[in-house]
Design an enzyme around this catalytic site. Structure first.
Site, mmCIF file in Angstrom:
data_model
loop_
_atom_site.group_PDB
_atom_site.id
_atom_site.type_symbol
_atom_site.label_atom_id
_atom_site.label_comp_id
_atom_site.label_asym_id
_atom_site.label_seq_id
_atom_site.Cartn_x
_atom_site.Cartn_y
_atom_site.Cartn_z
ATOM 1 C CB CYS A 81 -8.294 -29.551 -17.306
ATOM 2 S SG CYS A 81 -7.058 -28.406 -16.668
ATOM 3 C CB CYS A 84 -7.988 -29.384 -12.976
ATOM 4 S SG CYS A 84 -7.515 -30.951 -13.737
ATOM 5 C CB CYS A 89 -19.422 -19.724 -11.705
ATOM 6 S SG CYS A 89 -19.273 -18.203 -12.624
ATOM 7 C CB CYS A 122 -3.650 -31.527 -17.321
ATOM 8 S SG CYS A 122 -5.182 -31.822 -16.398
ATOM 9 C CB CYS A 145 -3.042 -30.010 -13.764
ATOM 10 S SG CYS A 145 -4.302 -28.848 -14.351
#
Length: 187
Positions: free
Chosen positions: A104, A150, A175, A107, A153
């Site tokens: 991510c 995510c 995607c 984070c 976060c």
């Protein structure tokens, strides 16, 4: 010294094995320390004998909008925090196939192994599965798509589509916006 630093310093002093004898009569009376000034930050309980002291954790999921703006570029903020989309074919990871892990961009939580990435031709990086527990799915209100975020976060990654008949083990296509990702090469 800020309130948070003062509180953490005080808590760590109370919890050390070398607690001054003068504080010993106080410790049994302390049940918990409330951190109301810290807002919505999650609290961690640390126990020493019968004493509980709550301390704020530094969870990336609990950043304020201002904190996210400070650590993300304007485009990352637009996509990760405001659920935007980058233009197809413009992301750096669309046609990128090195060995490693995609994390991510907000984070740093690992989200996808490079071995699950495939060329879907859609203009965005496509993966057939995420790492266990790393990605949350939420159906759009109209039911036409499923948003992926995510799990750590809440950053917007993109959408997942099923039943498109790609030659993948899961028949799914995650995607994902390239800007929502950070690639770490295999070592």
């Amino acid at each position: 010294m800020g309130f948070e630093h003062q509180l953490l310093r005080t808590a760590s002093t109370l919890l050390t094995p070398s607690t001054p004898p003068i504080l010993n009569p106080i410790l049994p009376k302390v049940n918990s320390l409330t951190l109301s000034r810290l807002g919505k930050l999650p609290l961690l309980s640390i126990r020493r004998k019968k004493t509980t002291v709550a301390m704020a954790s530094s969870s990336p999921a609990q950043k304020s909008e201002e904190e996210w703006r400070a650590v993300l570029s304007p485009e990352q903020f637009r996509i990760l925090r405001q659920k935007g989309t980058e233009y197809p074919g413009t992301g750096q990871y669309d046609k990128f196939y090195a060995d490693g892990v995609y994390e991510c961009a907000g984070c740093g939580t690992p989200l996808y192994k490079s071995t699950t990435k495939f060329n879907s031709g859609c203009g965005w990086p496509a993966f057939y599965e995420g790492l266990p527990g790393a990605i949350n799915r939420t159906a759009d209100p109209d039911g036409s798509r499923v948003e992926i975020t995510c799990a750590a976060c809440g950053g917007h990654l993109g959408h997942v589509f099923k039943g498109e008949r790609f030659n993948t083990p899961t028949d799914e296509r995650h995607c994902v916006n390239s800007i929502s990702l950070k690639f770490t090469p295999a070592s």
